[in-house]
Design a protein around this motif. Sequence first.
Motif, PDB file in Angstrom:
ATOM      1  N   ILE A   1      36.154  42.232  36.489  1.00  0.00           N
ATOM      2  CA  ILE A   1      36.914  43.064  35.543  1.00  0.00           C
ATOM      3  C   ILE A   1      38.000  43.900  36.239  1.00  0.00           C
ATOM      4  O   ILE A   1      39.158  43.870  35.819  1.00  0.00           O
ATOM      5  CB  ILE A   1      35.980  43.940  34.663  1.00  0.00           C
ATOM      6  N   PRO A   2      37.685  44.621  37.342  1.00  0.00           N
ATOM      7  CA  PRO A   2      38.754  45.444  37.955  1.00  0.00           C
ATOM      8  C   PRO A   2      39.952  44.606  38.416  1.00  0.00           C
ATOM      9  O   PRO A   2      41.093  44.998  38.194  1.00  0.00           O
ATOM     10  CB  PRO A   2      38.059  46.116  39.145  1.00  0.00           C
ATOM     11  N   ALA A   3      39.686  43.427  39.039  1.00  0.00           N
ATOM     12  CA  ALA A   3      40.797  42.601  39.539  1.00  0.00           C
ATOM     13  C   ALA A   3      41.617  42.042  38.377  1.00  0.00           C
ATOM     14  O   ALA A   3      42.852  41.984  38.451  1.00  0.00           O
ATOM     15  CB  ALA A   3      40.247  41.471  40.403  1.00  0.00           C
ATOM     16  N   VAL A   4      40.930  41.643  37.311  1.00  0.00           N
ATOM     17  CA  VAL A   4      41.655  41.113  36.142  1.00  0.00           C
ATOM     18  C   VAL A   4      42.491  42.244  35.524  1.00  0.00           C
ATOM     19  O   VAL A   4      43.659  42.047  35.174  1.00  0.00           O
ATOM     20  CB  VAL A   4      40.667  40.511  35.106  1.00  0.00           C
ATOM     21  N   PHE A   5      41.895  43.414  35.449  1.00  0.00           N
ATOM     22  CA  PHE A   5      42.632  44.545  34.868  1.00  0.00           C
ATOM     23  C   PHE A   5      43.900  44.843  35.669  1.00  0.00           C
ATOM     24  O   PHE A   5      44.993  44.999  35.125  1.00  0.00           O
ATOM     25  CB  PHE A   5      41.728  45.789  34.801  1.00  0.00           C
ATOM     26  N   GLU A   6      43.745  44.853  36.985  1.00  0.00           N
ATOM     27  CA  GLU A   6      44.888  45.142  37.863  1.00  0.00           C
ATOM     28  C   GLU A   6      45.995  44.089  37.721  1.00  0.00           C
ATOM     29  O   GLU A   6      47.176  44.430  37.611  1.00  0.00           O
ATOM     30  CB  GLU A   6      44.402  45.147  39.308  1.00  0.00           C
ATOM     31  N   LEU A   7      45.579  42.826  37.679  1.00  0.00           N
ATOM     32  CA  LEU A   7      46.576  41.759  37.523  1.00  0.00           C
ATOM     33  C   LEU A   7      47.285  41.879  36.171  1.00  0.00           C
ATOM     34  O   LEU A   7      48.506  41.732  36.086  1.00  0.00           O
ATOM     35  CB  LEU A   7      45.893  40.385  37.674  1.00  0.00           C
TER      36      LEU A   7
ATOM     37  N   ASP B   1      44.495  47.492  28.072  1.00  0.00           N
ATOM     38  CA  ASP B   1      43.784  48.634  28.656  1.00  0.00           C
ATOM     39  C   ASP B   1      42.362  48.232  29.035  1.00  0.00           C
ATOM     40  O   ASP B   1      41.850  47.206  28.576  1.00  0.00           O
ATOM     41  CB  ASP B   1      43.836  49.883  27.763  1.00  0.00           C
ATOM     42  N   ASP B   2      41.785  49.036  29.916  1.00  0.00           N
ATOM     43  CA  ASP B   2      40.486  48.652  30.488  1.00  0.00           C
ATOM     44  C   ASP B   2      39.382  48.601  29.432  1.00  0.00           C
ATOM     45  O   ASP B   2      38.477  47.787  29.525  1.00  0.00           O
ATOM     46  CB  ASP B   2      40.113  49.556  31.664  1.00  0.00           C
ATOM     47  N   HIS B   3      39.497  49.440  28.397  1.00  0.00           N
ATOM     48  CA  HIS B   3      38.455  49.412  27.348  1.00  0.00           C
ATOM     49  C   HIS B   3      38.506  48.099  26.582  1.00  0.00           C
ATOM     50  O   HIS B   3      37.488  47.475  26.319  1.00  0.00           O
ATOM     51  CB  HIS B   3      38.641  50.572  26.365  1.00  0.00           C
ATOM     52  N   GLU B   4      39.727  47.685  26.243  1.00  0.00           N
ATOM     53  CA  GLU B   4      39.871  46.444  25.488  1.00  0.00           C
ATOM     54  C   GLU B   4      39.340  45.260  26.302  1.00  0.00           C
ATOM     55  O   GLU B   4      38.660  44.386  25.785  1.00  0.00           O
ATOM     56  CB  GLU B   4      41.335  46.209  25.094  1.00  0.00           C
TER      57      GLU B   4
ATOM     58  N   GLY C   1      44.771  34.402  38.247  1.00  0.00           N
ATOM     59  CA  GLY C   1      45.089  34.105  36.852  1.00  0.00           C
ATOM     60  C   GLY C   1      43.883  34.328  35.972  1.00  0.00           C
ATOM     61  O   GLY C   1      42.748  34.390  36.451  1.00  0.00           O
ATOM     62  N   PHE C   2      44.154  34.497  34.684  1.00  0.00           N
ATOM     63  CA  PHE C   2      43.044  34.645  33.734  1.00  0.00           C
ATOM     64  C   PHE C   2      43.463  34.145  32.360  1.00  0.00           C
ATOM     65  O   PHE C   2      44.654  34.121  32.022  1.00  0.00           O
ATOM     66  CB  PHE C   2      42.562  36.108  33.640  1.00  0.00           C
ATOM     67  N   ALA C   3      42.479  33.716  31.612  1.00  0.00           N
ATOM     68  CA  ALA C   3      42.662  33.363  30.203  1.00  0.00           C
ATOM     69  C   ALA C   3      41.491  33.980  29.459  1.00  0.00           C
ATOM     70  O   ALA C   3      40.334  33.666  29.756  1.00  0.00           O
ATOM     71  CB  ALA C   3      42.673  31.851  30.026  1.00  0.00           C
TER      72      ALA C   3
ATOM     73  N   LEU D   1      46.677  35.788  28.487  1.00  0.00           N
ATOM     74  CA  LEU D   1      46.819  34.743  29.497  1.00  0.00           C
ATOM     75  C   LEU D   1      47.783  35.277  30.543  1.00  0.00           C
ATOM     76  O   LEU D   1      48.844  35.815  30.196  1.00  0.00           O
ATOM     77  CB  LEU D   1      47.423  33.489  28.835  1.00  0.00           C
ATOM     78  N   GLY D   2      47.426  35.145  31.799  1.00  0.00           N
ATOM     79  CA  GLY D   2      48.342  35.645  32.827  1.00  0.00           C
ATOM     80  C   GLY D   2      48.133  34.962  34.157  1.00  0.00           C
ATOM     81  O   GLY D   2      47.002  34.593  34.511  1.00  0.00           O
ATOM     82  N   VAL D   3      49.229  34.774  34.877  1.00  0.00           N
ATOM     83  CA  VAL D   3      49.186  34.184  36.213  1.00  0.00           C
ATOM     84  C   VAL D   3      49.996  35.069  37.149  1.00  0.00           C
ATOM     85  O   VAL D   3      51.108  35.517  36.803  1.00  0.00           O
ATOM     86  CB  VAL D   3      49.726  32.730  36.204  1.00  0.00           C
TER      87      VAL D   3
END
Length: 161
Positions: free
Chosen positions: A6-12, A30-33, A56-58, A78-80
């Motif tokens: 979660i923290p790494a995905v949030f940061e990206l 946001d981190d809550h969402e 990346g994440f989806a 979605l992000g890379v």
Amino acid sequence: MQLKDIPAVFELGQELFTAEEMPTLYRCWDDHELAELFNTNGETCLVAEADGEIVGFALGSVMEKPRNAWRYGWLEWLGVKKGYKRRGVATRLLNQLINLLIDKHARIMLVDTDVRNHAALAFFRKHGFGQELRHVYLSQNLENHPKYIEKKLEEEEDTQM
Ligand SMILES: CC(C)(COP(=O)(O)OP(=O)(O)OC[C@H]1O[C@@H](n2cnc3c(N)ncnc32)[C@H](O)[C@@H]1OP(=O)(O)O)[C@@H](O)C(=O)NCCC(=O)NCCS
């Protein structure tokens, strides 16, 4: 995706969904969402890793609409990472997510993005998304509303006391 990601995905996401790239106020990263989405739809949240780093994440979800027998899969985010784009990372994430959504009996998949997000639009169109519908958002500045002005005056009086 695992809880520890979660923290790494949030940061990206913060790097990608800056005010410039995502000027709409109607959705915010946001981190809550993110935590809420992971809690409720963790099985359809995916990450891509390179050398132990999340690049990346989806994040997808499944929804059922009342009085509607159809199940929808929704790609919410979605992000890379910069430096890893145009290498097929998002394509692999999307294909994997589609498989998972079909396993969960989704019959239609929805995505949305800002009309100015040319990269995302090109990406989605290339991958077979169409039937584009435009949705209009409207806003009003409440600072001119009598109730707003009254409240502001009250607050100013309170701070002066
Ligand atoms: C949109 C995004 C996820 C694409 O990720 P990606 O890993 O670079 O995508 P892929 O490499 O799998 O691209 C597949 C195809 O999509 C299209 N595409 C992707 N980025 C594009 C761009 N900047 N311009 C034009 N077409 C693009 C191309 O057709 C590409 O195929 P090609 O490289 O063979 O031409 C990425 O640019 C991103 O993270 N953007 C910021 C976050 C965002 O806007 N997310 C979407 C809304 S939530």
